[in-house]
Design a protein around this motif. Structure first.
Motif, PDB file in Angstrom:
ATOM      1  N   LYS A   6       8.432   4.108   6.373  1.00  0.00           N
ATOM      2  CA  LYS A   6       7.084   3.586   6.130  1.00  0.00           C
ATOM      3  C   LYS A   6       6.400   4.327   4.990  1.00  0.00           C
ATOM      4  O   LYS A   6       5.779   3.716   4.113  1.00  0.00           O
ATOM      5  CB  LYS A   6       6.251   3.709   7.414  1.00  0.00           C
ATOM      6  CG  LYS A   6       4.831   3.193   7.276  1.00  0.00           C
ATOM      7  CD  LYS A   6       4.072   3.397   8.591  1.00  0.00           C
ATOM      8  CE  LYS A   6       2.615   2.952   8.435  1.00  0.00           C
ATOM      9  NZ  LYS A   6       1.860   3.182   9.707  1.00  0.00           N
ATOM     10  N   TYR A   7       6.548   5.674   4.973  1.00  0.00           N
ATOM     11  CA  TYR A   7       5.915   6.463   3.915  1.00  0.00           C
ATOM     12  C   TYR A   7       6.493   6.115   2.541  1.00  0.00           C
ATOM     13  O   TYR A   7       5.764   5.934   1.570  1.00  0.00           O
ATOM     14  CB  TYR A   7       6.116   7.964   4.187  1.00  0.00           C
ATOM     15  CG  TYR A   7       5.517   8.835   3.114  1.00  0.00           C
ATOM     16  CD1 TYR A   7       4.174   9.182   3.125  1.00  0.00           C
ATOM     17  CD2 TYR A   7       6.310   9.290   2.048  1.00  0.00           C
ATOM     18  CE1 TYR A   7       3.629   9.972   2.118  1.00  0.00           C
ATOM     19  CE2 TYR A   7       5.774  10.060   1.036  1.00  0.00           C
ATOM     20  CZ  TYR A   7       4.429  10.406   1.084  1.00  0.00           C
ATOM     21  OH  TYR A   7       3.886  11.165   0.079  1.00  0.00           O
ATOM     22  N   LEU A   9       8.028   3.346   1.651  1.00  0.00           N
ATOM     23  CA  LEU A   9       7.636   1.985   1.279  1.00  0.00           C
ATOM     24  C   LEU A   9       6.198   1.951   0.757  1.00  0.00           C
ATOM     25  O   LEU A   9       5.919   1.316  -0.271  1.00  0.00           O
ATOM     26  CB  LEU A   9       7.770   1.066   2.496  1.00  0.00           C
ATOM     27  CG  LEU A   9       9.161   0.493   2.761  1.00  0.00           C
ATOM     28  CD1 LEU A   9       9.170  -0.296   4.067  1.00  0.00           C
ATOM     29  CD2 LEU A   9       9.589  -0.406   1.605  1.00  0.00           C
ATOM     30  N   LEU A  10       5.291   2.621   1.468  1.00  0.00           N
ATOM     31  CA  LEU A  10       3.891   2.634   1.026  1.00  0.00           C
ATOM     32  C   LEU A  10       3.751   3.307  -0.329  1.00  0.00           C
ATOM     33  O   LEU A  10       2.952   2.881  -1.173  1.00  0.00           O
ATOM     34  CB  LEU A  10       3.025   3.365   2.071  1.00  0.00           C
ATOM     35  CG  LEU A  10       2.833   2.627   3.406  1.00  0.00           C
ATOM     36  CD1 LEU A  10       2.054   3.511   4.383  1.00  0.00           C
ATOM     37  CD2 LEU A  10       2.082   1.317   3.178  1.00  0.00           C
ATOM     38  N   ASP A  11       4.548   4.364  -0.538  1.00  0.00           N
ATOM     39  CA  ASP A  11       4.512   5.057  -1.825  1.00  0.00           C
ATOM     40  C   ASP A  11       4.985   4.134  -2.950  1.00  0.00           C
ATOM     41  O   ASP A  11       4.380   4.082  -4.027  1.00  0.00           O
ATOM     42  CB  ASP A  11       5.401   6.305  -1.748  1.00  0.00           C
ATOM     43  CG  ASP A  11       5.386   7.092  -3.046  1.00  0.00           C
ATOM     44  OD1 ASP A  11       4.294   7.253  -3.633  1.00  0.00           O
ATOM     45  OD2 ASP A  11       6.465   7.540  -3.484  1.00  0.00           O
ATOM     46  N   LEU A  13       5.102   0.807  -2.922  1.00  0.00           N
ATOM     47  CA  LEU A  13       4.260  -0.386  -3.103  1.00  0.00           C
ATOM     48  C   LEU A  13       3.127  -0.114  -4.090  1.00  0.00           C
ATOM     49  O   LEU A  13       2.609  -1.041  -4.720  1.00  0.00           O
ATOM     50  CB  LEU A  13       3.675  -0.832  -1.749  1.00  0.00           C
ATOM     51  CG  LEU A  13       4.646  -1.539  -0.806  1.00  0.00           C
ATOM     52  CD1 LEU A  13       3.974  -1.826   0.532  1.00  0.00           C
ATOM     53  CD2 LEU A  13       5.154  -2.844  -1.434  1.00  0.00           C
ATOM     54  N   ARG A  14       2.766   1.173  -4.216  1.00  0.00           N
ATOM     55  CA  ARG A  14       1.719   1.546  -5.176  1.00  0.00           C
ATOM     56  C   ARG A  14       2.301   1.994  -6.511  1.00  0.00           C
ATOM     57  O   ARG A  14       1.552   2.330  -7.428  1.00  0.00           O
ATOM     58  CB  ARG A  14       0.866   2.684  -4.588  1.00  0.00           C
ATOM     59  CG  ARG A  14       0.104   2.314  -3.334  1.00  0.00           C
ATOM     60  CD  ARG A  14      -0.905   3.390  -2.986  1.00  0.00           C
ATOM     61  NE  ARG A  14      -0.244   4.648  -2.675  1.00  0.00           N
ATOM     62  CZ  ARG A  14       0.091   5.042  -1.443  1.00  0.00           C
ATOM     63  NH1 ARG A  14      -0.196   4.256  -0.415  1.00  0.00           N
ATOM     64  NH2 ARG A  14       0.685   6.189  -1.241  1.00  0.00           N
ATOM     65  N   ASN A  15       3.619   2.010  -6.601  1.00  0.00           N
ATOM     66  CA  ASN A  15       4.273   2.494  -7.817  1.00  0.00           C
ATOM     67  C   ASN A  15       4.131   1.462  -8.943  1.00  0.00           C
ATOM     68  O   ASN A  15       4.474   0.286  -8.773  1.00  0.00           O
ATOM     69  CB  ASN A  15       5.756   2.747  -7.524  1.00  0.00           C
ATOM     70  CG  ASN A  15       6.454   3.446  -8.676  1.00  0.00           C
ATOM     71  OD1 ASN A  15       6.644   2.857  -9.722  1.00  0.00           O
ATOM     72  ND2 ASN A  15       6.811   4.702  -8.475  1.00  0.00           N
ATOM     73  N   GLY A  93      14.030   2.822   2.411  1.00  0.00           N
ATOM     74  CA  GLY A  93      12.718   2.626   1.793  1.00  0.00           C
ATOM     75  C   GLY A  93      12.823   2.170   0.349  1.00  0.00           C
ATOM     76  O   GLY A  93      12.171   1.198  -0.069  1.00  0.00           O
ATOM     77  N   SER A  97      12.137  -1.805  -1.031  1.00  0.00           N
ATOM     78  CA  SER A  97      11.064  -2.076  -2.001  1.00  0.00           C
ATOM     79  C   SER A  97      11.607  -2.791  -3.243  1.00  0.00           C
ATOM     80  O   SER A  97      11.000  -3.757  -3.728  1.00  0.00           O
ATOM     81  CB  SER A  97      10.381  -0.769  -2.408  1.00  0.00           C
ATOM     82  OG  SER A  97      11.297   0.094  -3.052  1.00  0.00           O
TER      83      SER A  97
END
Length: 255
Positions: A6-7, A9-11, A13-15, A93, A97
């Motif tokens: 999850k971490y 993926l969230l990282d 998604l903002r890349n 992850g 992504s």
């Protein structure tokens, strides 16, 4: 393991690179599909774009990301978490992504402009190539300590599979053209996931004649349902073996 995935993926998604990659794929897809009224020609052009850009961008981005995350990886390993879980979570992850970026960038334009079985196969092969080259990037990360050398190996790996391999295959065919090498050529093709994706897609479009010498051969073998399963199985193997080897090396690696 779920928290790490999850971490990551969230990282990602903002890349910005992942966002630009998605937008670039979408622009290319819409442009290529809109250039010609013939859907088959549009899919062929999009296939060439995917085979050229997806392996290179995937392996380079994933390799750099894994090396840049080394401090995060070391922090996780200081916790009571198995090395195998940390490595697989980071792989899932990153691969998810990038595969999602391809599915959105190429899949959505295809869904609205050229929906059908051929489009689905193109999206599936692109996602499989993403998983394969992310897996190879992970193997490079665990095998090399130096980031610069790792990036160099990643560039060399992508160039080998996209350019050099086909040159070696053509040389092999011309050198042994007088012998019955049909099955040998199919065996050699299995060593290149990009060629597997290309052949599978071309046969779906029934344009095997564009493949020259090997066209009839692959039409005969890979044109069947058994051949398609063989091709997908080979690509799945290309995802799994670098991943298993990476876990084996990482368990013994001295960080």
């Amino acid at each position: 393991m779920k928290i790490i995935i999850k971490y990551v993926l969230l990282d990602l998604l903002r890349n910005r690179i992942v966002i630009v990659y998605t937008i670039l794929l979408a622009i290319l897809s819409i442009s290529v599909l809109g250039l010609d009224a013939n859907p088959a020609k549009g899919l062929l052009s999009l296939l060439n774009v995917s085979l050229l850009f997806v392996p290179i961008i995937t392996i380079l981005f994933a390799t750099i990301y894994f090396f840049n995350s080394i401090e995060f990886t070391e922090l996780l390993l200081s916790q009571p978490i198995k090395r195998k879980s940390v490595l697989l979570a980071e792989y899932i992850g990153v691969a998810t992504s990038l595969a999602g970026a391809y599915a959105v960038g190429v899949g959505l334009p295809l869904l609205f402009l050229v929906s059908g079985t051929e489009s689905l196969i193109l999206v599936l092969t692109g996602i499989l190539l993403t998983l394969i080259f992310t897996s190879l990037a992970l193997l490079i990360f665990v095998k090399w300590r130096d980031k610069t050398k790792g990036i160099g190996v990643a560039i060399g790996t992508s160039l080998f599979f996209t350019l050099l391999f086909d040159g070696l295959l053509i040389a092999f065919i011309y050198s042994f053209g007088d012998y019955p090498i049909d099955k040998a050529v199919i065996g050699v093709i299995a060593f290149n996931p990009i060629d597997l994706a290309r052949v599978l897609m071309l046969l779906q479009l029934d344009v095997a004649v564009l493949m020259g010498y090997s066209g009839a051969l692959f039409k005969k073998f890979l044109g069947s349902a058994t051949g398609s399963i063989f091709s997908f199985a080979c690509m799945a193997f290309w995802v799994i073996w670098p991943l298993l080897l990476s876990v084996k090396v990482f368990k013994k690696k001295d960080l």
